[in-house]
Scaffold this motif. Structure first.
Motif, PDB file in Angstrom:
ATOM      1  N   ILE A 211       6.602   8.566 -10.778  1.00 51.38           N
ATOM      2  CA  ILE A 211       7.224   9.313  -9.675  1.00 51.38           C
ATOM      3  C   ILE A 211       6.446   9.094  -8.380  1.00 51.38           C
ATOM      4  O   ILE A 211       7.005   8.853  -7.315  1.00 51.38           O
ATOM      5  CB  ILE A 211       7.306  10.811 -10.028  1.00 51.38           C
ATOM      6  CG1 ILE A 211       8.290  10.982 -11.193  1.00 51.38           C
ATOM      7  CG2 ILE A 211       7.738  11.635  -8.829  1.00 51.38           C
ATOM      8  CD1 ILE A 211       8.398  12.398 -11.716  1.00 51.38           C
ATOM      9  N   ARG A 212       5.105   9.118  -8.503  1.00 50.54           N
ATOM     10  CA  ARG A 212       4.271   8.925  -7.306  1.00 50.54           C
ATOM     11  C   ARG A 212       4.399   7.502  -6.770  1.00 50.54           C
ATOM     12  O   ARG A 212       4.450   7.294  -5.558  1.00 50.54           O
ATOM     13  CB  ARG A 212       2.803   9.175  -7.647  1.00 50.54           C
ATOM     14  CG  ARG A 212       2.520  10.547  -8.167  1.00 50.54           C
ATOM     15  CD  ARG A 212       2.536  11.542  -7.051  1.00 50.54           C
ATOM     16  NE  ARG A 212       1.870  12.766  -7.463  1.00 50.54           N
ATOM     17  CZ  ARG A 212       1.410  13.670  -6.621  1.00 50.54           C
ATOM     18  NH1 ARG A 212       1.547  13.491  -5.320  1.00 50.54           N
ATOM     19  NH2 ARG A 212       0.827  14.755  -7.069  1.00 50.54           N
ATOM     20  N   LEU A 213       4.408   6.505  -7.672  1.00 53.41           N
ATOM     21  CA  LEU A 213       4.487   5.115  -7.205  1.00 53.41           C
ATOM     22  C   LEU A 213       5.871   4.826  -6.630  1.00 53.41           C
ATOM     23  O   LEU A 213       6.013   4.067  -5.670  1.00 53.41           O
ATOM     24  CB  LEU A 213       4.130   4.145  -8.340  1.00 53.41           C
ATOM     25  CG  LEU A 213       2.654   4.196  -8.747  1.00 53.41           C
ATOM     26  CD1 LEU A 213       2.393   3.290  -9.956  1.00 53.41           C
ATOM     27  CD2 LEU A 213       1.730   3.783  -7.584  1.00 53.41           C
ATOM     28  N   ASP A 214       6.894   5.452  -7.205  1.00 54.36           N
ATOM     29  CA  ASP A 214       8.249   5.361  -6.650  1.00 54.36           C
ATOM     30  C   ASP A 214       8.214   5.831  -5.189  1.00 54.36           C
ATOM     31  O   ASP A 214       8.728   5.180  -4.280  1.00 54.36           O
ATOM     32  CB  ASP A 214       9.182   6.239  -7.491  1.00 54.36           C
ATOM     33  CG  ASP A 214      10.622   6.194  -7.014  1.00 54.36           C
ATOM     34  OD1 ASP A 214      10.847   6.206  -5.792  1.00 54.36           O
ATOM     35  OD2 ASP A 214      11.525   6.169  -7.868  1.00 54.36           O
ATOM     36  N   ARG A 215       7.558   6.944  -4.962  1.00 53.14           N
ATOM     37  CA  ARG A 215       7.479   7.517  -3.621  1.00 53.14           C
ATOM     38  C   ARG A 215       6.725   6.589  -2.658  1.00 53.14           C
ATOM     39  O   ARG A 215       7.097   6.441  -1.499  1.00 53.14           O
ATOM     40  CB  ARG A 215       6.796   8.884  -3.722  1.00 53.14           C
ATOM     41  CG  ARG A 215       6.739   9.652  -2.437  1.00 53.14           C
ATOM     42  CD  ARG A 215       8.086  10.169  -2.011  1.00 53.14           C
ATOM     43  NE  ARG A 215       8.050  10.638  -0.636  1.00 53.14           N
ATOM     44  CZ  ARG A 215       9.053  10.562   0.222  1.00 53.14           C
ATOM     45  NH1 ARG A 215      10.196  10.052  -0.151  1.00 53.14           N
ATOM     46  NH2 ARG A 215       8.927  11.001   1.444  1.00 53.14           N
ATOM     47  N   VAL A 216       5.654   5.963  -3.148  1.00 53.02           N
ATOM     48  CA  VAL A 216       4.882   5.036  -2.311  1.00 53.02           C
ATOM     49  C   VAL A 216       5.776   3.881  -1.851  1.00 53.02           C
ATOM     50  O   VAL A 216       5.868   3.566  -0.652  1.00 53.02           O
ATOM     51  CB  VAL A 216       3.673   4.457  -3.094  1.00 53.02           C
ATOM     52  CG1 VAL A 216       3.032   3.300  -2.340  1.00 53.02           C
ATOM     53  CG2 VAL A 216       2.632   5.546  -3.360  1.00 53.02           C
ATOM     54  N   ILE A 217       6.470   3.269  -2.814  1.00 55.35           N
ATOM     55  CA  ILE A 217       7.290   2.090  -2.502  1.00 55.35           C
ATOM     56  C   ILE A 217       8.466   2.493  -1.603  1.00 55.35           C
ATOM     57  O   ILE A 217       8.786   1.805  -0.628  1.00 55.35           O
ATOM     58  CB  ILE A 217       7.753   1.417  -3.811  1.00 55.35           C
ATOM     59  CG1 ILE A 217       6.524   0.887  -4.567  1.00 55.35           C
ATOM     60  CG2 ILE A 217       8.741   0.292  -3.530  1.00 55.35           C
ATOM     61  CD1 ILE A 217       6.757   0.646  -6.039  1.00 55.35           C
ATOM     62  N   THR A 218       9.080   3.638  -1.907  1.00 59.35           N
ATOM     63  CA  THR A 218      10.177   4.127  -1.072  1.00 59.35           C
ATOM     64  C   THR A 218       9.692   4.381   0.356  1.00 59.35           C
ATOM     65  O   THR A 218      10.349   3.980   1.326  1.00 59.35           O
ATOM     66  CB  THR A 218      10.760   5.434  -1.661  1.00 59.35           C
ATOM     67  OG1 THR A 218      11.163   5.175  -3.006  1.00 59.35           O
ATOM     68  CG2 THR A 218      11.964   5.920  -0.872  1.00 59.35           C
TER      69      THR A 218
ATOM     70  N   ALA B  94      -0.126   8.312   4.877  1.00 53.52           N
ATOM     71  CA  ALA B  94      -1.339   8.985   4.398  1.00 53.52           C
ATOM     72  C   ALA B  94      -1.166   9.356   2.931  1.00 53.52           C
ATOM     73  O   ALA B  94      -2.091   9.183   2.115  1.00 53.52           O
ATOM     74  CB  ALA B  94      -1.613  10.233   5.233  1.00 53.52           C
ATOM     75  N   SER B  95       0.015   9.839   2.590  1.00 54.26           N
ATOM     76  CA  SER B  95       0.241  10.221   1.208  1.00 54.26           C
ATOM     77  C   SER B  95       0.298   8.977   0.310  1.00 54.26           C
ATOM     78  O   SER B  95      -0.268   8.960  -0.788  1.00 54.26           O
ATOM     79  CB  SER B  95       1.501  11.092   1.133  1.00 54.26           C
ATOM     80  OG  SER B  95       2.374  10.656   0.155  1.00 54.26           O
ATOM     81  N   ALA B  96       0.921   7.898   0.802  1.00 59.31           N
ATOM     82  CA  ALA B  96       0.953   6.649   0.028  1.00 59.31           C
ATOM     83  C   ALA B  96      -0.469   6.142  -0.232  1.00 59.31           C
ATOM     84  O   ALA B  96      -0.808   5.740  -1.354  1.00 59.31           O
ATOM     85  CB  ALA B  96       1.768   5.589   0.762  1.00 59.31           C
ATOM     86  N   ALA B  97      -1.307   6.185   0.806  1.00 58.53           N
ATOM     87  CA  ALA B  97      -2.676   5.680   0.665  1.00 58.53           C
ATOM     88  C   ALA B  97      -3.439   6.493  -0.375  1.00 58.53           C
ATOM     89  O   ALA B  97      -4.160   5.953  -1.215  1.00 58.53           O
ATOM     90  CB  ALA B  97      -3.392   5.737   2.019  1.00 58.53           C
ATOM     91  N   GLN B  98      -3.257   7.813  -0.326  1.00 61.33           N
ATOM     92  CA  GLN B  98      -3.933   8.693  -1.274  1.00 61.33           C
ATOM     93  C   GLN B  98      -3.522   8.350  -2.723  1.00 61.33           C
ATOM     94  O   GLN B  98      -4.353   8.233  -3.609  1.00 61.33           O
ATOM     95  CB  GLN B  98      -3.575  10.150  -0.924  1.00 61.33           C
ATOM     96  CG  GLN B  98      -3.888  11.180  -1.975  1.00 61.33           C
ATOM     97  CD  GLN B  98      -5.296  11.739  -1.826  1.00 61.33           C
ATOM     98  OE1 GLN B  98      -6.183  11.082  -1.298  1.00 61.33           O
ATOM     99  NE2 GLN B  98      -5.506  12.940  -2.318  1.00 61.33           N
TER     100      GLN B  98
END
Ligand SMILES: Nc1ncnc2c1ncn2[C@@H]1O[C@H](COP(=O)(O)OP(=O)(O)OP(=O)(O)O)[C@@H](O)[C@H]1O
Ligand SMILES: [Mg+2]
Length: 251
Positions: free
Chosen positions: A131-138, A210-214
């Motif tokens: 779910i988190r990686l989905d959000r990063v890529i999106t 910032a959230s993607a980097a985290q």
């Protein structure tokens, strides 16, 4: 020293006020869309008209997803600010189906941009929180679209790399958009920071990167960017194949 402290306090206040006004706008917009859609559906259903049902439910779903993503980003940043580790649900994961789905979803939203995906393999194994990686890529793809207001081609290029005794999956997000002024580049992974050519021109809150980097760092990965203002931007994400190896005495 007192003067500097006061200036910093004023800056912090300004950032907080900007943040509050843009976040309340960003959170209210999808709510307004949802309310309008529900009212329309209620009227139609009373008249016994089902024809628009599926389309309208899709609109609702898109709005809900948008809002959920934003809330997740804000929570991720709150954890970062509190100096906490993220609560990740780490499992063996092939990134390929996840990436193809996101690219297709994003392509459906825009006609003026052409999204291209190229990959060295259809087997992209990581240990990750889907779910988190989905959000990063999106986030990275929606940025590439949003900051290319004239359209153009957007490529996501996936390669692999051997470095520091580790096998890495490398994702390059390349666009032909407005780019990022050099003076802003060092600060872009900070929460709420927005580049000078985006502020006041293109809506946003400054929480996505910032959230993607985290999230990437908590997966043992790295994130970096390169850009020429007016020419386009490239965001580079590296994730360790099969997860971070703890015994390496990580960097
Ligand atoms: N592909 C890109 N091209 C040009 N500028 C970019 C790109 N991606 C990010 N930026 C710059 O980095 C800033 C931070 O990006 P980030 O995604 O964190 O926030 P945002 O897009 O402004 O808002 P949101 O939190 O809704 O995503 C942006 O405001 C913009 O200035
Ligand atoms: Mg963004």
């Amino acid at each position: 020293v007192a003067e500097r402290a006061q200036r910093e306090a004023e800056d912090a206040l300004q950032i907080r006020n900007d943040f509050l006004s843009s976040i309340s706008h960003d959170l209210k917009t999808p709510l307004t869309v949802m309310r309008g859609t529900i009212q329309l559906l209620q009227r139609r259903l009373k008249q016994g008209d089902m024809s628009a049902l599926l389309d309208r439910l899709k609109v609702l779903e898109v709005s809900i997803n948008k809002m959920q993503g934003m809330i997740e980003d804000i929570l991720t940043i709150a954890q970062l600010k509190a100096g906490q580790h993220l609560d990740l649900d780490i499992r063996p994961l092939n990134l390929f189906p996840l990436i193809t789905r996101i690219v297709e979803e994003q392509q459906e939203i825009t006609h003026r941009h052409h999204l291209h995906l190229s990959t060295y393999s259809r087997d992209l194994p990581v240990q990750g929180d889907a779910i988190r990686l989905d959000r990063v890529i999106t986030n990275l793809l929606t940025n590439a679209i949003k900051y290319s207001p004239d359209g153009g081609s957007i490529t996501l290029d996936i390669t692999d790399e051997e470095e520091s005794n580790q096998h890495w999956i490398v994702m390059r997000f390349q666009d032909q958009g407005i780019g990022i002024p050099e003076a802003d580049q060092p600060f872009l992974f900070r929460p709420f920071y927005r580049a000078s050519n985006a502020r006041g021109h293109i809506p946003g809150t400054g929480v996505g990167l910032a959230s993607a980097a985290q999230v990437v760092r908590e997966h043992g990965g790295t994130i970096s960017l390169s850009s020429q203002q007016g020419q386009g931007s490239c965001i580079l994400v590296r994730l360790p194949v099969n997860g971070k190896s703890e015994e390496r005495g990580d960097v």
